[in-house]
Design a protein around this motif. Structure first.
Motif, mmCIF file in Angstrom:
data_model
loop_
_atom_site.group_PDB
_atom_site.id
_atom_site.type_symbol
_atom_site.label_atom_id
_atom_site.label_comp_id
_atom_site.label_asym_id
_atom_site.label_seq_id
_atom_site.Cartn_x
_atom_site.Cartn_y
_atom_site.Cartn_z
ATOM 1 N N ALA A 199 0.812 -1.219 0.000
ATOM 2 C CA ALA A 199 0.000 0.000 0.000
ATOM 3 C C ALA A 199 0.842 1.264 0.000
ATOM 4 C CB ALA A 199 -0.919 -0.019 1.205
ATOM 5 N N THR A 200 2.166 1.111 -0.065
ATOM 6 C CA THR A 200 2.988 2.318 -0.002
ATOM 7 C C THR A 200 2.651 3.255 -1.154
ATOM 8 O OG1 THR A 200 4.715 1.184 -1.193
ATOM 9 C CG2 THR A 200 4.972 1.327 1.192
ATOM 10 N N ASP A 201 2.841 4.485 -0.880
ATOM 11 C CA ASP A 201 2.546 5.553 -1.824
ATOM 12 C C ASP A 201 3.114 5.246 -3.207
ATOM 13 O OD1 ASP A 201 4.330 8.619 -2.223
ATOM 14 O OD2 ASP A 201 2.416 8.061 -3.098
ATOM 15 N N ARG A 202 2.306 5.472 -4.214
ATOM 16 C CA ARG A 202 2.742 5.177 -5.577
ATOM 17 C C ARG A 202 3.563 6.325 -6.172
ATOM 18 N NH1 ARG A 202 -0.346 2.394 -9.336
ATOM 19 N NH2 ARG A 202 -1.281 0.500 -8.553
ATOM 20 N N ASN A 203 4.154 7.102 -5.321
ATOM 21 C CA ASN A 203 4.963 8.260 -5.711
ATOM 22 C C ASN A 203 4.789 8.746 -7.149
ATOM 23 O OD1 ASN A 203 6.878 10.194 -6.166
ATOM 24 N ND2 ASN A 203 8.388 9.252 -4.825
ATOM 25 N N ARG A 204 3.881 9.674 -7.291
ATOM 26 C CA ARG A 204 3.542 10.213 -8.610
ATOM 27 C C ARG A 204 4.634 11.120 -9.174
ATOM 28 N NH1 ARG A 204 -0.334 7.559 -11.315
ATOM 29 N NH2 ARG A 204 -1.402 6.378 -9.723
ATOM 30 N N THR A 205 5.610 11.445 -8.349
ATOM 31 C CA THR A 205 6.622 12.391 -8.833
ATOM 32 C C THR A 205 7.830 11.684 -9.442
ATOM 33 O OG1 THR A 205 7.853 12.497 -6.749
ATOM 34 C CG2 THR A 205 5.979 13.996 -6.976
ATOM 35 N N SER A 206 7.803 10.361 -9.458
ATOM 36 C CA SER A 206 8.959 9.635 -9.989
ATOM 37 C C SER A 206 8.795 9.336 -11.476
ATOM 38 C CB SER A 206 9.128 8.322 -9.233
ATOM 39 O OG SER A 206 10.134 7.546 -9.847
ATOM 40 N N PRO A 207 9.855 9.514 -12.248
ATOM 41 C CA PRO A 207 9.754 9.241 -13.682
ATOM 42 C C PRO A 207 9.749 7.752 -14.017
ATOM 43 C CG PRO A 207 11.967 9.969 -13.123
ATOM 44 C CD PRO A 207 11.153 10.091 -11.879
ATOM 45 N N PHE A 208 10.257 6.913 -13.109
ATOM 46 C CA PHE A 208 10.367 5.490 -13.429
ATOM 47 C C PHE A 208 10.080 4.718 -12.156
ATOM 48 C CE2 PHE A 208 12.693 1.629 -14.833
ATOM 49 C CZ PHE A 208 12.141 1.501 -16.096
ATOM 50 N N ALA A 209 8.837 4.294 -12.013
ATOM 51 C CA ALA A 209 8.400 3.757 -10.729
ATOM 52 C C ALA A 209 8.038 2.288 -10.825
ATOM 53 C CB ALA A 209 7.185 4.549 -10.239
ATOM 54 N N PHE A 210 8.478 1.538 -9.823
ATOM 55 C CA PHE A 210 8.075 0.145 -9.745
ATOM 56 C C PHE A 210 6.682 0.101 -9.134
ATOM 57 C CE2 PHE A 210 7.874 -3.976 -7.512
ATOM 58 C CZ PHE A 210 8.025 -4.789 -8.619
ATOM 59 N N THR A 211 5.738 -0.509 -9.835
ATOM 60 C CA THR A 211 4.368 -0.552 -9.313
ATOM 61 C C THR A 211 3.870 -1.992 -9.275
ATOM 62 O OG1 THR A 211 3.625 0.087 -11.525
ATOM 63 C CG2 THR A 211 3.615 1.808 -9.868
ATOM 64 N N GLY A 212 4.498 -2.778 -8.421
ATOM 65 C CA GLY A 212 3.993 -4.131 -8.132
ATOM 66 C C GLY A 212 4.560 -5.230 -8.989
ATOM 67 N N ASN A 213 4.346 -5.129 -10.304
ATOM 68 C CA ASN A 213 4.873 -6.177 -11.186
ATOM 69 C C ASN A 213 5.253 -5.597 -12.545
ATOM 70 O OD1 ASN A 213 2.449 -5.594 -12.293
ATOM 71 N ND2 ASN A 213 1.618 -7.671 -12.230
ATOM 72 N N LYS A 214 5.494 -4.291 -12.550
ATOM 73 C CA LYS A 214 5.848 -3.590 -13.791
ATOM 74 C C LYS A 214 6.545 -2.295 -13.422
ATOM 75 C CE LYS A 214 1.157 -1.682 -13.726
ATOM 76 N NZ LYS A 214 1.089 -0.359 -13.210
ATOM 77 N N PHE A 215 7.210 -1.713 -14.380
ATOM 78 C CA PHE A 215 7.727 -0.367 -14.191
ATOM 79 C C PHE A 215 6.853 0.586 -14.982
ATOM 80 C CE2 PHE A 215 11.660 -2.148 -12.520
ATOM 81 C CZ PHE A 215 11.955 -1.213 -11.538
ATOM 82 N N GLU A 216 6.680 1.759 -14.432
ATOM 83 C CA GLU A 216 5.860 2.764 -15.079
ATOM 84 C C GLU A 216 6.771 3.932 -15.459
ATOM 85 O OE1 GLU A 216 2.209 3.201 -12.967
ATOM 86 O OE2 GLU A 216 1.782 5.146 -13.863
ATOM 87 N N PHE A 217 7.012 4.077 -16.757
ATOM 88 C CA PHE A 217 7.848 5.174 -17.251
ATOM 89 C C PHE A 217 6.916 6.348 -17.528
ATOM 90 C CE2 PHE A 217 10.667 6.705 -20.994
ATOM 91 C CZ PHE A 217 11.342 7.577 -20.159
ATOM 92 N N ARG A 218 7.046 7.382 -16.700
ATOM 93 C CA ARG A 218 6.019 8.424 -16.706
ATOM 94 C C ARG A 218 6.422 9.698 -17.426
ATOM 95 N NH1 ARG A 218 5.295 7.757 -10.759
ATOM 96 N NH2 ARG A 218 3.902 5.987 -10.454
ATOM 97 N N MET A 219 7.526 9.634 -18.162
ATOM 98 C CA MET A 219 8.021 10.860 -18.776
ATOM 99 C C MET A 219 7.473 11.119 -20.170
ATOM 100 S SD MET A 219 12.019 11.415 -18.488
ATOM 101 C CE MET A 219 12.798 12.160 -17.101
ATOM 102 N N VAL A 220 6.944 10.081 -20.787
ATOM 103 C CA VAL A 220 6.603 10.176 -22.210
ATOM 104 C C VAL A 220 5.550 11.258 -22.456
ATOM 105 C CG1 VAL A 220 5.904 8.842 -24.221
ATOM 106 C CG2 VAL A 220 7.054 7.704 -22.311
ATOM 107 N N GLY A 221 5.671 11.964 -23.551
ATOM 108 C CA GLY A 221 4.722 13.023 -23.885
ATOM 109 C C GLY A 221 3.423 12.454 -24.438
ATOM 110 N N SER A 222 2.341 13.204 -24.262
ATOM 111 C CA SER A 222 1.035 12.684 -24.667
ATOM 112 C C SER A 222 0.890 12.553 -26.176
ATOM 113 C CB SER A 222 -0.067 13.601 -24.139
ATOM 114 O OG SER A 222 0.208 14.943 -24.494
ATOM 115 N N ALA A 223 1.585 13.393 -26.945
ATOM 116 C CA ALA A 223 1.396 13.355 -28.397
ATOM 117 C C ALA A 223 2.403 12.427 -29.074
ATOM 118 C CB ALA A 223 1.540 14.764 -28.973
ATOM 119 N N ASP A 224 3.351 11.955 -28.303
ATOM 120 C CA ASP A 224 4.475 11.219 -28.873
ATOM 121 C C ASP A 224 4.149 9.738 -29.056
ATOM 122 O OD1 ASP A 224 6.998 11.126 -29.862
ATOM 123 O OD2 ASP A 224 8.026 11.242 -27.942
ATOM 124 N N SER A 225 4.846 9.123 -29.998
ATOM 125 C CA SER A 225 4.760 7.670 -30.136
ATOM 126 C C SER A 225 5.480 7.030 -28.958
ATOM 127 C CB SER A 225 5.440 7.251 -31.442
ATOM 128 O OG SER A 225 5.782 5.886 -31.394
#
Ligand code: ADP
Ligand code: MG
Length: 703
Positions: free
Chosen positions: A439-465
């Protein structure tokens, strides 16, 4: 009661799926197709003819008149050229719709107008599109009619990739090969490949189309280049996850249906943080299909908006002062016998494999932080990264409290003897906790976060491929896996060697782990102390592609050649310069033809008022004061306009792409800001009636 939506029936109804192939193809041909899909290789010409015919028959039964090789040139979006199935009439004047295996497999679009960064010029003017058998063909329906779209890769005559798909597929092969070596070491003999899975959460804005059409900046640049903040922004936090308004709801429903028909598993939808901002997330799937589907999501979002009198803005920063849009790229690695390498697992053996994978990812991300950051470079994204709403431009990894503690123990003692939640581990690395339920905080401020069983790369732009981000992730992790496998395959005592290697990698690369607030100034200072790169803009990030380190990495796995990388760098400079040039010209146009004339009119009416009021013998000081204030700002705007014109002309005459890009960033952007600021100030003080374009309030709250 409204009509019942039969989702199961409509799902993938416009896709030439495997099951449709099984129904329509002779058994042996189907088997051949399946084999090429799973194991690679080429389909024999006779089989390709049979597939082409079946595909065409299915498409024609569903109303298709044309086909297209659908591809993804280096523009970041998709391209298509339609060809009718029409053939030469026979002697009786009859025409039979035809489509051959050759036409299915290979196309030769006139490609000279796509960006190539000098690649085609050096080699050969032609470009080829080649069928990607792993991504299913689908039907696109719009005013043009029904078009059979065949996903393809795009390359030059000599085989250089001219698109984002070929490198992605090369990177998928690389990571599969190297990850297999890792799972083999842990006794997995069943797996025959490892596939990166990707789920891309897509953020977007919706604005009223009528209002959109009154703003050249939205039309030409996809973002507002002027605009004072609305009295209300996102401070009340009442939009995020808020009730979805009727008009938006009906858009979302329509969007889901269109996407489901295309086989895209649109799953989650909600309002986002900023007013008029929303999000859609599909269920994750194989990386190259996720990339294709994300393109379809973006296209469909725009198309469906038109039907609802709306316009969908995919730009990363359509409005200053409120949050922009990004794309969270969720990434994991799965064997074809169902093991997720990023799942901590529940046996000690699985745990050790997980920790080795984690150690390799730490090493990969630390070693190539610059490349990962560049993979999210996009003109619009420069407004977000590091701007306290999106991850900073500094790459770091978030592990969560528990996992970070495990890593710390491993570094200090070589063992993880206990868990932070009080549980005690029996031996060395015994079973790890279930991080998914962590239940630890999913730290929304990190660009590359481990979220249970995957990494979430959060830097990508919305219009980009999402192709390049995933290509980069696959490549850097493949390299780390390869180096680890080289050591472990030779080890005499595997258990000991793996233990030492995990400790070594984690120790060496612990600086990349950061669990704190990524938006804080302290982190910027701390990251600098740790020696982590902080690359503030897309143009600065471009040269990371051609460092010796990068070339060695990409050439090792045959993902990019040096020449391809050089061409990508060149395209980045060109794209940046062209985009800012369009923005600057749009500002010049709007200021000269809209804002300044409107304000001049306003000053005239103020002046008339001053004279009239004075003439009537009353005190006109308030009017006179306002007039001089407005006149002063008008003067400032005019001066800034002259300056912007001069520097834009200077920038666009520069020959060298890199120099020009940097000049746009350093000089033209400042001149743009200098023009925007007096105009925005004027917007706050002049009569609303004369303001020539819809305001932020009207655009974002009146949807
Ligand atoms: P959020 O990040 O908003 O909390 P989720 O974590 O549920 O939402 O999922 C976000 C995205 O991640 C979805 O597209 C989902 O399908 C995808 N996803 C979930 N599990 C995996 C996985 N193992 N590998 C890749 N993507 C995944
Ligand atoms: Mg997420």
């Amino acid at each position: 009661m409204s009509e019942v939506l039969k989702v199961e029936e409509i799902f993938a109804s416009k896709v030439f799926t495997l099951s449709k192939m099984r129904e329509r193809l002779p058994k042996n041909v189907y088997k051949e197709v399946k084999k090429v899909m799973d194991q690679g290789g080429e389909l024999p010409p006779e089989a390709a003819d049979v597939v082409a015919k079946a595909m065409k028959d299915w498409a024609v039964e569903n109303g298709a008149t044309h086909y297209t090789h659908w591809f993804q040139p280096l523009t970041g979006i998709t391209a298509e050229k339609h060809d009718a199935f029409v053939t030469h009439p026979d002697a009786d004047g009859r025409m039979l719709m035809e489509f051959s295996g050759r036409e299915l497999i290979k196309g030769e679009p006139d490609a000279s107008s796509f960006p190539s960064g000098g690649l085609r010029a050096t080699f050969e003017a032609r470009g080829y599109t080649v069928w990607d058998i792993t991504s299913p063909a689908f039907l696109k329906e719009d005013a043009t009619g029904v078009i059979l779209c065949i996903p393809t890769a795009f390359c030059s005559y000599t085989g250089e990739a001219l698109d984002k798909k070929i490198p992605l597929m090369r990177s998928m092969e690389a990571i599969s090969e190297q990850a297999l070596r890792i799972v083999r070491l842990f006794g997995n003999t069943e797996a025959s490949k490892v596939v990166p899975s990707v789920g891309a959460e897509q953020e977007y804005f919706l604005v009223d189309r009528e209002k959109y059409l009154q703003r050249e900046d939205l039309i030409f640049a996809g973002r507002t280049l002027f605009g004072a903040p609305a009295p209300k922004g996102q401070e009340l936090e009442d939009h995020y996850f808020g009730t979805i308004r009727e008009r938006i709801g009906s858009y979302m429903k329509d969007l889901n249906i269109e996407l489901w028909k295309l086989g895209v598993t649109a799953k989650t939808q909600h309002n986002e943080v900023a007013p008029a901002q929303h999000e859609l997330a599909p269920i994750y799937e194989t990386a190259n299909i996720a990339v294709d589907h994300n393109q379809l999501v973006m296209e469909t979002m725009k198309k469906v908006a038109g039907r609802h009198g709306l316009t969908c803005l995919l730009h990363e920063k359509p409005f200053a002062g409120v949050n922009g849009s990004g794309k969270h790229n969720n990434w994991s690695l799965c064997t074809d016998n169902g093991v997720n390498l990023l799942d901590p697992g529940d046996t000690p053996n699985a745990n050790i494999q997980f920790l080795l994978v984690l150690a390799c990812i730490m090493k990969a991300v630390d070693t190539h932080a610059d490349l990962l950051r560049q993979s999210a470079g996009d003109v619009g994204n420069d407004h977000r990264l590091g701007a306290n709403e999106a991850p900073p431009a500094i790459i770091s990894i978030f592990l969560g409290e528990q996992l970070e503690d495990v890593v710390k123990q491993l570094i200090e003692t070589g063992e993880a003897a206990h868990l932070i939640e009080g549980g005690k581990l029996e031996t060395g690395v015994s079973t790890l906790p279930d991080f998914e339920k962590d239940a630890t905080d999913r730290n929304r401020t990190s660009p590359f976060a481990f979220t249970g069983n995957k990494f979430e790369f959060r830097m990508v732009g919305s219009a980009d491929s999402i192709a390049i981000p995933n290509t980069t992730l696959n490549a850097i992790v493949a390299e780390a896996f390869c180096e680890a496998a080289n050591i472990l395959e030779e080890a005499e005592d595997f258990e000991l060697a793996v233990h030492d290697l995990i400790k070594e990698y984690m120790t060496k690369h612990q600086r990349i782990v950061f669990n704190g607030n990524g938006y804080s100034d302290e982190w910027v200072a701390e990251a600098k102390r740790r020696g982590l790169p902080n690359i503030m803009s897309m143009v600065e990030a471009a040269s990371t592609l051609t460092t010796d380190k990068a070339v060695k990495l990409f050439e090792k796995f045959g993902i990019f050649t040096r020449v391809e990388l050089e061409s990508h760098e060149e395209i980045i400079y060109e794209t940046y310069a062209k985009t800012i040039n369009i923005e600057a010209l749009t500002m010049i146009d709007m200021a000269s033809k809209k804002y300044i004339p409107a304000v001049i009119k306003y000053t005239k009416s103020l002046a008339d008022t001053v004279i009239a009021v004075k003439g009537a013998g009353a005190d006109a000081s308030v009017q006179a004061q306002l007039l001089s204030e407005v006149s002063a700002k008008l003067g400032a705007a005019k001066e800034a306009l002259v300056k912007l014109k001069a520097v834009t002309a200077q920038a666009s005459s520069m020959e060298n792409a890199r120099e020009s890009a940097f000049f746009y960033r350093d000089t033209v952007k400042d001149a743009m800001d200098a023009l925007r600021s007096p105009i925005d100030e004027l917007e706050m003080i002049v009569d609303k009636e004369i303001w020539p374009v819809p305001t932020y309030g009207e655009l974002t709250f009146e949807v």
